[in-house]
Scaffold this motif. Structure first.
Motif, PDB file in Angstrom:
ATOM      1  N   LEU A 140       0.831  -1.201   0.000  1.00 44.46           N
ATOM      2  CA  LEU A 140       0.000   0.000   0.000  1.00 44.46           C
ATOM      3  C   LEU A 140       0.866   1.252   0.000  1.00 44.46           C
ATOM      4  N   ALA A 141       1.898   1.283   0.826  1.00 42.09           N
ATOM      5  CA  ALA A 141       2.794   2.441   0.886  1.00 42.09           C
ATOM      6  C   ALA A 141       3.477   2.671  -0.454  1.00 42.09           C
ATOM      7  N   ALA A 142       3.930   1.597  -1.096  1.00 39.45           N
ATOM      8  CA  ALA A 142       4.593   1.724  -2.400  1.00 39.45           C
ATOM      9  C   ALA A 142       3.622   2.265  -3.449  1.00 39.45           C
ATOM     10  N   LEU A 143       2.384   1.816  -3.415  1.00 44.28           N
ATOM     11  CA  LEU A 143       1.387   2.303  -4.367  1.00 44.28           C
ATOM     12  C   LEU A 143       1.058   3.771  -4.124  1.00 44.28           C
ATOM     13  N   ARG A 144       0.940   4.148  -2.884  1.00 44.18           N
ATOM     14  CA  ARG A 144       0.626   5.542  -2.567  1.00 44.18           C
ATOM     15  C   ARG A 144       1.727   6.480  -3.040  1.00 44.18           C
ATOM     16  N   GLU A 145       2.979   6.016  -3.005  1.00 41.47           N
ATOM     17  CA  GLU A 145       4.090   6.837  -3.501  1.00 41.47           C
ATOM     18  C   GLU A 145       3.936   7.128  -4.987  1.00 41.47           C
ATOM     19  N   ARG A 146       3.232   6.250  -5.700  1.00 41.84           N
ATOM     20  CA  ARG A 146       2.999   6.414  -7.141  1.00 41.84           C
ATOM     21  C   ARG A 146       1.595   6.937  -7.419  1.00 41.84           C
ATOM     22  N   ASP A 147       0.933   7.472  -6.402  1.00 41.23           N
ATOM     23  CA  ASP A 147      -0.436   7.977  -6.514  1.00 41.23           C
ATOM     24  C   ASP A 147      -1.394   6.867  -6.927  1.00 41.23           C
ATOM     25  N   GLY A 148      -1.100   5.661  -6.484  1.00 41.22           N
ATOM     26  CA  GLY A 148      -1.939   4.515  -6.795  1.00 41.22           C
ATOM     27  C   GLY A 148      -2.875   4.183  -5.654  1.00 41.22           C
ATOM     28  N   SER A 149      -3.631   3.118  -5.855  1.00 41.39           N
ATOM     29  CA  SER A 149      -4.582   2.704  -4.831  1.00 41.39           C
ATOM     30  C   SER A 149      -4.576   1.190  -4.687  1.00 41.39           C
ATOM     31  N   MET A 150      -5.024   0.754  -3.533  1.00 40.42           N
ATOM     32  CA  MET A 150      -5.102  -0.670  -3.243  1.00 40.42           C
ATOM     33  C   MET A 150      -6.323  -0.896  -2.377  1.00 40.42           C
ATOM     34  N   ALA A 151      -7.198  -1.772  -2.844  1.00 38.02           N
ATOM     35  CA  ALA A 151      -8.391  -2.137  -2.090  1.00 38.02           C
ATOM     36  C   ALA A 151      -8.306  -3.612  -1.734  1.00 38.02           C
ATOM     37  N   LEU A 152      -8.981  -3.976  -0.668  1.00 40.06           N
ATOM     38  CA  LEU A 152      -9.018  -5.366  -0.231  1.00 40.06           C
ATOM     39  C   LEU A 152     -10.437  -5.893  -0.307  1.00 40.06           C
ATOM     40  N   VAL A 153     -10.557  -7.161  -0.657  1.00 41.52           N
ATOM     41  CA  VAL A 153     -11.822  -7.877  -0.542  1.00 41.52           C
ATOM     42  C   VAL A 153     -11.635  -8.812   0.644  1.00 41.52           C
ATOM     43  N   ALA A 154     -12.378  -8.551   1.711  1.00 39.33           N
ATOM     44  CA  ALA A 154     -12.250  -9.338   2.937  1.00 39.33           C
ATOM     45  C   ALA A 154     -13.614  -9.437   3.607  1.00 39.33           C
ATOM     46  N   PRO A 155     -14.420 -10.416   3.184  1.00 35.73           N
ATOM     47  CA  PRO A 155     -15.710 -10.585   3.849  1.00 35.73           C
ATOM     48  C   PRO A 155     -15.500 -10.994   5.302  1.00 35.73           C
ATOM     49  N   ASP A 156     -16.535 -10.884   6.090  1.00 34.92           N
ATOM     50  CA  ASP A 156     -16.425 -11.200   7.515  1.00 34.92           C
ATOM     51  C   ASP A 156     -15.781 -12.564   7.718  1.00 34.92           C
TER      52      ASP A 156
END
Length: 120
Positions: free
Chosen positions: A77-93
Motif C-alpha cells: 500500500l505504501a509503495a502504491l501511494r508513492e505512485r499515486d496509486g490505490s489498493m483495495a481489499l476484498v475481505a468478507p467477515d
C-alpha cells in the motif's frame, strides 16, 4: 492469467479493466510471504500503463494471515501511494477481516465484501 500454487497458498493474478486483481487462497504466513510480496509487486508492474496503479487484493479465499502477511499488504500500500496509486481489499467477515481490525490496519484500506463491489 497467472496461477501460482505452493503448499497451502494459491495466488491468481489477472487484469480487470484498469485494475489488476490478485486473489489469495489458503494461508499467508512467514513461510510464503516473500512469494506474496513478489506477486503483488508484479501486479503493480502490470498496472504501470495507466496514470495511477490500481490494485485489488482478494482475500476472501484466505483462511489465515499472520503479521508477516499483514506487513506485506501495508508495504505494498505504501509503495502504491508513492505512485499515486490505490489498493483495495476484498475481505468478507471472517478471520482475515477480524485480524485487520484487531491490528488497527483496517482503516488504512478500502475493504469490500465482494470483488464486484471493489471493482465498481
Amino acid at each position: 492469467m497467472n496461477d501460482v500454487s505452493a503448499g497451502v497458498l494459491a495466488m491468481t493474478r489477472r487484469r480487470h479493466g484498469e485494475h489488476v486483481v490478485v486473489s489469495l487462497a489458503g494461508e499467508v504466513d512467514v513461510d510464503n510471504a516473500r512469494r506474496v510480496r513478489a506477486c503483488l509487486g508484479e501486479a503493480v508492474v502490470e498496472t504501470a500503463d495507466g496514470p495511477r496503479p490500481r490494485l485489488v487484493v482478494d482475500l476472501s479465499g484466505l483462511t489465515f494471515i499472520d503479521s508477516t502477511g499483514l506487513g506485506v499488504l501495508v508495504r505494498q500500500l505504501a509503495a502504491l501511494r508513492e505512485r499515486d496509486g490505490s489498493m483495495a481489499l476484498v475481505a468478507p467477515d471472517g478471520q482475515v477481516l477480524r485480524r485487520l481490525r484487531r491490528t488497527n490496519l483496517a482503516p488504512l484500506f478500502p475493504i469490500y465484501d465482494t470483488l464486484s463491489q471493489a471493482l465498481a
